[in-house]
Scaffold this motif. Structure first.
Motif, PDB file in Angstrom:
ATOM      1  N   GLU A 103       0.710  -1.340  -0.261  1.00  0.00           N
ATOM      2  CA  GLU A 103      -0.076  -0.148  -0.173  1.00  0.00           C
ATOM      3  C   GLU A 103       0.469   1.711  -0.002  1.00  0.00           C
ATOM      4  O   GLU A 103       0.932   2.281  -0.588  1.00  0.00           O
ATOM      5  CB  GLU A 103      -0.860   0.532   1.142  1.00  0.00           C
ATOM      6  N   TYR A 104       1.855   1.208   1.349  1.00  0.00           N
ATOM      7  CA  TYR A 104       2.756   2.001   1.334  1.00  0.00           C
ATOM      8  C   TYR A 104       3.503   2.557   0.081  1.00  0.00           C
ATOM      9  O   TYR A 104       4.288   3.652  -1.172  1.00  0.00           O
ATOM     10  CB  TYR A 104       3.422   2.898   2.774  1.00  0.00           C
ATOM     11  N   GLN A 149       1.912   3.491  -3.133  1.00  0.00           N
ATOM     12  CA  GLN A 149       1.334   5.739  -2.726  1.00  0.00           C
ATOM     13  C   GLN A 149       1.635   6.326  -4.006  1.00  0.00           C
ATOM     14  O   GLN A 149       1.068   7.396  -4.601  1.00  0.00           O
ATOM     15  CB  GLN A 149       1.302   5.436  -1.529  1.00  0.00           C
ATOM     16  N   PRO A 159      -6.516   5.347  -5.365  1.00  0.00           N
ATOM     17  CA  PRO A 159      -6.144   4.232  -5.097  1.00  0.00           C
ATOM     18  C   PRO A 159      -5.325   2.936  -5.598  1.00  0.00           C
ATOM     19  O   PRO A 159      -5.602   3.016  -6.881  1.00  0.00           O
ATOM     20  CB  PRO A 159      -7.716   3.610  -4.412  1.00  0.00           C
ATOM     21  N   LYS A 168      -0.914  -4.838  -5.758  1.00  0.00           N
ATOM     22  CA  LYS A 168      -0.683  -4.012  -4.481  1.00  0.00           C
ATOM     23  C   LYS A 168      -0.229  -5.846  -4.098  1.00  0.00           C
ATOM     24  O   LYS A 168       0.729  -6.005  -3.165  1.00  0.00           O
ATOM     25  CB  LYS A 168      -1.711  -3.556  -3.411  1.00  0.00           C
TER      26      LYS A 168
END
Length: 493
Positions: free
Chosen positions: A135-136, A139, A146, A152
């Motif tokens: 996720e990070y 980003q 998203p 992911k």
């Protein structure tokens, strides 16, 4: 065998004996003091302190003094627990952590319940860490939009298997990666801590005002303090990781206590400084309402390089994931050595003396949890089991003190400490169930009881299927592994 026949029955060449001793497969002691500190700090410091240290403040009713007190108290409880584990780790320096200690102190059945539950919760926790890392990491490339779920999950699987292969190939490389990522995350925490100290020393009135009469706000009641305490203890989770690598520690009698007494107090200090820094820049209401506190802090203090914080979060999660996978592999390895998991899992690679099958096994289970995210959410209801097992481990310490008084203990914790940890652990295990009884807790408890249906036929009565030996033999040849308590000679000749 042919050489043995030539030499005559019952005779052996001293050179061959010496060679066989050298060929014995066992884990190598490659982890020193500095690597041990890196593993503990890396296990404790994950995404929480960067992303959402809001739980403690929220349940403290925005009372700054109460929140900081709870952060300190949570750290001291973690230190007490780690000192209990240090005694067990120095007296019984075996892989497997709590599992090995529970088995020695309380017997085979509680140890099997522990490993049965851990084989569900720990890989799921690793899967959750891998997804959070993805996720990070994605980003910055998608901005406010998203990232695709498929991307992911693929990145999470890549992270899992990269670390799984690394830990299965070289212990030294895994320790080096852990040290590097721990240093990086501590640099990021230092930036936040020092930034707050500088701003506080500058004497800004609005910053200083938050620390004047810190206990003047509304005081939370007992249940709210307990909830805040839960949040603080969760942030310190991972202090127990060192005992999983006790068998690979150099001079464990000295290094285990020294490592614990360095790493846990250091984390306590950093956590307090970082929280003070957040409160220096942001109001309690802003902290509670922020999705990622460290990012909000960076936007205020260092806007030109605020991107460093999301990157630091990804680095921190990756380091914590590496440590968690390392310890899970050792748990599988120890369980297999005791006969609680298939024999193949306790074998070591003949070239690197690493528990490669254990790493493949634990990484495969974690990979399965990547696909259905609902199962990862379900593991939240197994939180009570973690404290239950900590309580059983500390109870094992007390039992061994009285049952085996002559056991060599290079380090001994003050005896009231494990008694206090047992009482606190069982309270923390039962409190969530009593306060908010949920059907998921029943499922978790039934899952733990389900271990009995496996334990009695396969462990207690030793039910065995011959075809499993053939599968083990073929996999042993394929993976080039050998039993850890034997020589490098193949068992399948």
């Amino acid at each position: 065998k042919r050489e043995k026949k030539k030499m005559g029955k019952g005779k052996s060449d001293p050179k061959d004996v010496k060679r066989n001793k050298k060929a014995k497969m066992q884990l190598k002691r490659n982890i020193g003091y500095f690597e041990g500190v890196s593993f503990i700090v890396g296990s404790i410091v994950g995404a929480g302190i960067f992303v959402s240290p809001t739980g403690v403040l929220q349940h403290s009713l925005l009372n700054v003094g109460v929140a900081l007190t709870i952060w300190t108290a949570s750290g001291l409880v973690s230190l007490m627990g780690s000192l209990c584990y240090a005694e067990l780790g120095t007296a019984l320096p075996f892989s497997g952590g709590e599992y090995s200690h529970i088995k020695r102190g309380l017997g085979s059945l509680p140890a099997f319940v522990f490993i049965w539950t851990s084989m569900f919760t720990k890989p799921a926790s690793n899967a959750a860490r891998a997804l959070l890392f993805a996720e990070y990491a994605t980003q910055p490339f998608y901005g406010v939009c998203p990232a695709p779920e498929v991307l992911k999950k693929c990145l999470a699987l890549a992270a899992l298997w990269s670390l799984g292969i690394l830990n299965g190939h070289s212990i030294k490389m895994a320790a080096w990666v852990q040290t590097v990522f721990t240093l990086l995350k501590m640099v990021a925490l230092s930036v936040i801590a020092i930034g707050g100290i500088v701003l506080l020393a500058g004497g800004r009135k609005e910053s200083l005002a938050r620390f004047e009469d810190t206990f003047s706000s509304e005081v939370p009641d007992a249940s709210q303090v307990a909830e805040a305490f839960f949040q603080g203890l969760y942030a310190y989770g991972g202090w127990w990781s060192l005992n999983y690598m006790a068998e690979e520690m150099k001079n464990p009698s000295r290094n285990i206590p020294l490592t614990v007494m360095t790493a846990v107090p250091a984390v306590i200090i950093f956590y307090l400084l970082v929280n003070i820094s957040y409160l220096t820049v942001l109001t309690p209401k802003e902290i509670v309402s922020s999705v990622a506190v460290a990012v909000t802090w960076a936007d205020r203090v260092i806007p030109s390089v605020a991107w460093i914080i999301p990157l630091s979060v990804a680095v921190s999660i990756f380091g914590a994931l590496n440590s968690s996978m390392f310890t899970l592999g050792r748990l599988s390895y120890a369980g297999s050595q005791s006969g609680h998991l298939p024999a193949l899992i306790s074998m070591l690679n003949v070239h690197s003396c690493t528990p490669a099958p254990a790493m493949i096994f634990s990484t495969t289970i974690a990979s399965i949890f990547i696909i259905p995210s609902d199962l990862i959410m379900l593991t939240n209801y197994f939180g009570f089991s973690a404290w239950l097992m900590i309580g059983l481990t500390c109870a094992s310490l007390i039992v061994l003190r009285y049952r085996e008084p002559h056991l060599h203990r290079p380090y001994k914790v003050f005896l009231p400490v494990p008694f206090a940890m047992v009482a606190m652990s069982f309270f923390l295990a039962l409190a969530p169930i009593v306060w908010s009884l949920n059907l998921q807790y029943v499922y978790a408890f039934l899952f733990m009881l389900g271990s009995l249906f496996v334990y009695f036929p396969f462990i207690h009565f030793k039910l065995h299927f011959a075809f499993l030996d053939k599968i083990t033999c073929h996999l042993q040849l394929l993976l080039e592994v050998s039993p850890s308590d034997g020589s490098a000679e193949d068992n399948c000749e």
